[in-house]
Design an enzyme around this catalytic site. Sequence first.
Site, PDB file in Angstrom:
ATOM      1  CG  ASP A  40      -3.413  56.031  15.194  1.00 12.80           C
ATOM      2  OD1 ASP A  40      -4.106  55.115  14.688  1.00 12.80           O
ATOM      3  OD2 ASP A  40      -2.225  55.867  15.540  1.00 12.80           O
ATOM      4  CG  ASN A  88      -3.969  53.023   6.691  1.00  9.47           C
ATOM      5  OD1 ASN A  88      -4.364  54.184   6.809  1.00  9.47           O
ATOM      6  ND2 ASN A  88      -3.220  52.460   7.631  1.00  9.47           N
TER       7      ASN A  88
HETATM    8  C1  IPE Z   1      -1.874  56.706  10.415  1.00 14.18           C
HETATM    9  O1  IPE Z   1      -2.286  55.764  11.341  1.00 14.18           O
HETATM   10  C2  IPE Z   1      -2.827  56.747   9.258  1.00 14.18           C
HETATM   11  C3  IPE Z   1      -4.145  57.302   9.557  1.00 14.18           C
HETATM   12  C4  IPE Z   1      -4.546  57.807  10.692  1.00 14.18           C
HETATM   13  C5  IPE Z   1      -5.070  57.299   8.461  1.00 14.18           C
HETATM   14  P1  IPE Z   1      -1.741  54.269  11.309  1.00 14.18           P
HETATM   15  O2  IPE Z   1      -2.417  53.571  12.422  1.00 14.18           O
HETATM   16  O3  IPE Z   1      -1.899  53.703   9.959  1.00 14.18           O
HETATM   17  O4  IPE Z   1      -0.191  54.474  11.594  1.00 14.18           O
HETATM   18  P2  IPE Z   1       0.860  53.493  12.270  1.00 14.18           P
HETATM   19  O5  IPE Z   1       0.766  52.183  11.553  1.00 14.18           O
HETATM   20  O6  IPE Z   1       0.507  53.372  13.711  1.00 14.18           O
HETATM   21  O7  IPE Z   1       2.178  54.181  12.089  1.00 14.18           O
HETATM   22  C1  IPE Z   2      -6.948  55.157  12.564  1.00 16.40           C
HETATM   23  O1  IPE Z   2      -7.248  54.195  13.521  1.00 16.40           O
HETATM   24  C2  IPE Z   2      -7.788  55.011  11.319  1.00 16.40           C
HETATM   25  C3  IPE Z   2      -7.086  54.513  10.137  1.00 16.40           C
HETATM   26  C4  IPE Z   2      -5.807  54.296  10.053  1.00 16.40           C
HETATM   27  C5  IPE Z   2      -7.882  54.225   8.962  1.00 16.40           C
HETATM   28  P1  IPE Z   2      -6.558  52.772  13.491  1.00 16.40           P
HETATM   29  O2  IPE Z   2      -7.383  51.853  12.675  1.00 16.40           O
HETATM   30  O3  IPE Z   2      -5.144  52.887  13.070  1.00 16.40           O
HETATM   31  O4  IPE Z   2      -6.651  52.341  15.015  1.00 16.40           O
HETATM   32  P2  IPE Z   2      -5.514  51.627  15.857  1.00 16.40           P
HETATM   33  O5  IPE Z   2      -4.299  52.502  15.773  1.00 16.40           O
HETATM   34  O6  IPE Z   2      -5.284  50.283  15.230  1.00 16.40           O
HETATM   35  O7  IPE Z   2      -6.062  51.546  17.229  1.00 16.40           O
HETATM   36 MG    MG Z   3      -3.446  53.261  14.082  1.00 12.53          MG
END
Ligand code: IPE
Ligand code: IPE
Ligand code: MG
Length: 267
Positions: A40, A88
């Site tokens: 993340d 997502n």
């Molecule tokens: C969790 O991260 C999903 C992945 C890393 C693929 P998110 O960024 O989607 O989770 P939330 O929204 O912060 O809970």
């Molecule tokens: C994790 O990084 C990757 C996916 C969920 C695909 P994020 O895209 O959630 O990055 P932040 O949390 O918005 O910084």
């Molecule tokens: Mg994230």
Amino acid sequence: MGPASASRPFSNTLNPQTRLALERGIDLKNLPHHIALIMDGNGRWAQERGLPRVAGHKAGVDALRETITTCVRLGIEYLSAYAFSTENWGRPQEEVDYLMHLFAKTLIAELPLFKQENVRIAFLGDIEALPQKTRDIFHKGLSETSSHTGMVLALAVNYGARAEIARAARLIAQATADKKIRTDEIDAHLFSHYLYTAGMPDPELLIRTSGEMRLSNFLLFQLAYAELFLCDTYWPDFSCETLLDAIFSFQGRHRRFGKIEEGVHEC
Ligand code: IPE
Ligand code: IPE
Ligand code: MG
């Protein structure tokens, strides 16, 4: 014995990652068999640099490659990485499209590495619902690594634990209706065979980057007794050193599984 055990290094053939692990006081005989990763912070990493969010996803691929290589070198048997959740899909369409393209492109580009390192790919989640090109490349990756006997890399794509648990319940209901199993046989052990992770041990260690302290619908059943390592590092900055910090921390934990410490009997 797990599939990667045979490749566990001996002291006279130390690779750099293993040497670093020993220098950091890691006990190579007490490694987790299965590490789960919530990668993340890609978007924030990019935004802090004035870049579009997708630049963070692209940079995240390098961090995943380094993590895979370190895990292989250490002899970790299973690595599960959360790449795209069922939630997502709610992101802007351009970001979703970019990710689907990136997954396909990355899998093709990394296939030689998986062959060289004897890594077998698995997918957690409903990959049949992905765009055709991504789906086809995922199937190619599955078939071209299916005979590999080293580390299993389980990529969670279109994965959500609640959907996984509901799917398992559906499959078990069908097996019961077909008289393949009896209702009195249904317990947690049998249930686990109907999850995407069937045949894999539960992760002993969960790592989440970017400072968030939640599971975000990842492996809710399997992580029941996992040790959690939460770090502030954004995923693209995650390195071999951070992974070793997580393993070192894991090795210092007292895992009680609901019982009490050995030798403590006073009430
Ligand atoms: C969790 O991260 C999903 C992945 C890393 C693929 P998110 O960024 O989607 O989770 P939330 O929204 O912060 O809970
Ligand atoms: C994790 O990084 C990757 C996916 C969920 C695909 P994020 O895209 O959630 O990055 P932040 O949390 O918005 O910084
Ligand atoms: Mg994230």
